[in-house]
Design a protein around this motif. Structure first.
Motif, mmCIF file in Angstrom:
data_model
loop_
_atom_site.group_PDB
_atom_site.id
_atom_site.type_symbol
_atom_site.label_atom_id
_atom_site.label_comp_id
_atom_site.label_asym_id
_atom_site.label_seq_id
_atom_site.Cartn_x
_atom_site.Cartn_y
_atom_site.Cartn_z
ATOM 1 N N VAL A 220 -9.127 -20.735 48.540
ATOM 2 C CA VAL A 220 -9.586 -22.048 48.086
ATOM 3 C C VAL A 220 -11.101 -22.096 48.219
ATOM 4 O O VAL A 220 -11.639 -21.869 49.299
ATOM 5 C CB VAL A 220 -8.954 -23.187 48.914
ATOM 6 N N ASP A 298 -7.864 -18.920 43.969
ATOM 7 C CA ASP A 298 -6.572 -19.418 43.499
ATOM 8 C C ASP A 298 -6.625 -20.919 43.234
ATOM 9 O O ASP A 298 -5.886 -21.435 42.392
ATOM 10 C CB ASP A 298 -5.489 -19.129 44.541
ATOM 11 N N LEU A 299 -7.497 -21.611 43.960
ATOM 12 C CA LEU A 299 -7.638 -23.060 43.832
ATOM 13 C C LEU A 299 -9.076 -23.439 44.146
ATOM 14 O O LEU A 299 -9.691 -22.841 45.035
ATOM 15 C CB LEU A 299 -6.681 -23.773 44.792
ATOM 16 N N ALA A 321 -6.371 -26.852 35.661
ATOM 17 C CA ALA A 321 -5.172 -26.972 36.496
ATOM 18 C C ALA A 321 -5.411 -26.438 37.909
ATOM 19 O O ALA A 321 -4.755 -26.863 38.861
ATOM 20 C CB ALA A 321 -4.011 -26.224 35.850
ATOM 21 N N ALA A 322 -6.337 -25.485 38.045
ATOM 22 C CA ALA A 322 -6.584 -24.872 39.353
ATOM 23 C C ALA A 322 -7.710 -25.571 40.115
ATOM 24 O O ALA A 322 -8.235 -25.032 41.087
ATOM 25 C CB ALA A 322 -6.925 -23.393 39.192
ATOM 26 N N THR A 323 -8.088 -26.795 39.683
ATOM 27 C CA THR A 323 -9.195 -27.504 40.318
ATOM 28 C C THR A 323 -8.757 -28.906 40.746
ATOM 29 O O THR A 323 -8.122 -29.628 39.972
ATOM 30 C CB THR A 323 -10.399 -27.629 39.365
ATOM 31 N N LEU A 324 -9.108 -29.262 41.986
ATOM 32 C CA LEU A 324 -8.944 -30.633 42.474
ATOM 33 C C LEU A 324 -10.323 -31.268 42.568
ATOM 34 O O LEU A 324 -11.228 -30.711 43.205
ATOM 35 C CB LEU A 324 -8.285 -30.643 43.854
ATOM 36 N N ALA A 356 -2.532 -32.994 49.704
ATOM 37 C CA ALA A 356 -2.645 -32.474 48.335
ATOM 38 C C ALA A 356 -2.802 -30.961 48.347
ATOM 39 O O ALA A 356 -2.209 -30.250 47.519
ATOM 40 C CB ALA A 356 -3.834 -33.125 47.622
ATOM 41 N N LEU A 357 -3.613 -30.442 49.291
ATOM 42 C CA LEU A 357 -3.786 -28.990 49.406
ATOM 43 C C LEU A 357 -2.475 -28.312 49.787
ATOM 44 O O LEU A 357 -2.113 -27.270 49.223
ATOM 45 C CB LEU A 357 -4.858 -28.670 50.457
ATOM 46 N N ARG A 360 -0.207 -28.208 46.788
ATOM 47 C CA ARG A 360 -0.611 -27.161 45.846
ATOM 48 C C ARG A 360 -0.202 -25.787 46.374
ATOM 49 O O ARG A 360 0.258 -24.935 45.615
ATOM 50 C CB ARG A 360 -2.120 -27.202 45.623
ATOM 51 N N THR A 363 3.468 -25.330 45.871
ATOM 52 C CA THR A 363 3.778 -25.102 44.459
ATOM 53 C C THR A 363 3.507 -23.667 44.064
ATOM 54 O O THR A 363 4.279 -23.043 43.324
ATOM 55 C CB THR A 363 2.951 -26.049 43.574
ATOM 56 N N LEU A 364 2.381 -23.113 44.549
ATOM 57 C CA LEU A 364 1.992 -21.758 44.179
ATOM 58 C C LEU A 364 2.781 -20.688 44.916
ATOM 59 O O LEU A 364 3.005 -19.596 44.378
ATOM 60 C CB LEU A 364 0.494 -21.558 44.447
#
Length: 435
Positions: A220, A298-299, A321-324, A356-357, A360, A363-364
């Motif tokens: 991240v 990855d994020l 999609a890979a960004t918050l 949120a992290l 994610r 999910t991954l």
């Protein structure tokens, strides 16, 4: 390594502890146990004994000794264990006493596990799983390592290899005995088998590299403009002063990493240099590294100053999609756009960001246990699939047979059945002494 030599080493970490374990493996293990403890206990039965230096006769400690005669031991050889008090002086004296016994020497890193592999107690995937279990820092890493150490991947690879070997035998029969009463078309069934196995292997490879990411940690990257509070956020998430915080723009010039456990999943959080134009050469290099890390992550957490809402447009290329998007400093400027609103200074919104992290990461990384946990595994499976693809397209039985043979050999390298000598040092060198 000389397998005939007896090796010894602490099996527990250095430093003071209530108990330390020293392990001995090899043909002199029984004699070493007898010379130091005055006898050999019944197999797999602990016995309290006074431990003596065999040269000086000085008492080293009183502890438990255990005896595991081969092949029913971890290494497959005779193994002895000394469970002593964990003071450094006690362990040092015991190691010195073992070193005085002929044909005994200190073990190299991973040598116990390497001997277990060479003696057929573990295959390579199980040995790698053991190393991963020792290094596991999160629950998800522990579960994945246990699955591999229990032989889950090995059983799948060996089943594929058995099916390919049977198919190869049929193709070779057609080559070696063309005049015998054999079915007219042996290549047809061979192609069907190869197609099915190639499809299965490709499906296993299309896992988003979950196994490798889980083993190494989800990457991240904190990115954004200078003075948006990336370093403050890094420190808040890490719970310590990992990065220097300053009001001066351009303070962070290199990538700084911390390892986190989010919901049982491993995360490598990287603070990067603030991205801007007109930087000096040193800061420009930091910005180049920041962009590279953002692309490879990855994020991404795009950290923006809530007081500068227009900055979102400047970083539109990093969105996706890979960004918050994270708006920091909302304690000073509460009105923000889309994204997570936080204050690294006051802690406002940090709980929601962590949730949120973690979501994610789940999910991954969540799902059925991946079988591929290392690049070595992936490369072997890709080679196997490529060989199968050539076999499927081939028409010459000899060439089809050779491609099937290469596919079997690629699978064999996963578990260590063939061509492993060049892999052993790579696999075992990262093990700790005593394992």
């Amino acid at each position: 390594m000389t397998a005939s030599r007896t090796i010894f080493a602490p099996a527990t970490a250095r430093g003071r502890a209530g108990v330390a374990v020293v392990r001995v493996s090899g043909p002199m293990a029984g004699l070493s146990l007898d010379m130091i403890s005055g006898g050999i206990p019944a197999p797999r039965t602990a016995r309290l004994a006074a431990l003596m230096d065999p040269v000086t006769g000085e008492t080293i400690d009183r502890g438990l000794v255990l005896w595991f005669p081969g092949p029913a031991s971890f290494t497959g050889e005779d193994v002895a264990e000394f469970h002593v008090h964990g003071g450094p002086a006690v362990v040092a004296a015991l190691l010195a006493a073992l070193g005085e016994i002929e044909a005994c020497r200190m073990a190299e890193p991973g040598e116990f596990t390497r001997r277990a592999f060479l003696n057929g107690k573990l295959d390579l995937t199980q040995a790698e799983g053991l190393g991963d279990l020792i290094a596991a820092e999160t629950a998800a890493q522990r579960r994945q390592a246990l699955g591999q150490m229990d032989g889950g991947f090995a059983r799948i690879a060996e089943d594929w290899a058995r099916q390919l070997t049977r198919t190869l035998a049929h193709v070779e029969a057609a080559i070696d005995f063309p005049d015998d009463d054999l079915p007219d078309d042996l290549l047809g069934p061979a192609r069907m088998m190869a197609e099915r196995l190639e499809r299965e292997i490709r499906e296993r490879l299309a896992d988003g590299r979950r196994g490798e990411i889980l083993r190494d940690g989800l990457s991240v990257a904190l990115v954004g403009p200078p003075n948006s509070g990336k370093s403050s956020l890094m420190n808040a998430l890490a719970g310590r002063d990992a990065a220097i915080v300053s009001a001066q723009a351009g303070t962070t010039r290199d990538v700084i990493e911390v390892h986190l456990d989010l919901g049982g999943y491993p995360v490598i959080l990287a603070d990067t240099a603030g991205i801007r134009d007109g930087a000096d050469p040193i800061e420009a290099e930091g910005i180049r590294r920041a962009r590279a890390r953002a692309e490879a992550a990855d994020l991404r957490l795009l950290v923006l100053d809530a007081g500068a809402p227009d900055s979102l447009e400047e970083f539109s290329a990093l969105r996706g999609a890979a960004t918050l998007v994270v708006w920091n400093k909302v304690d000073l400027n509460p009105e923000v756009g889309d994204g997570l609103a936080i204050s690294a200074a006051t802690g406002q919104g940090l709980g929601q960001l962590i949730e949120a992290l973690a979501a994610r990461a789940e999910t991954l990384l969540a799902g059925d246990a991946p079988i591929v946990t290392r690049q070595r595994h992936r490369a072997a499976l890709e080679e196997c699939a490529d060989c199968l693809a050539r076999a499927i397209a081939g028409h010459d039985p000899a060439l089809v047979g050779e491609d099937l043979r290469l596919a079997v050999r690629a699978l064999g390298r996963i578990t260590g059945r063939v061509d492993v000598e060049d892999l052993l040092d790579v696999i075992f060198r990262d093990f700790c002494i005593g394992k």
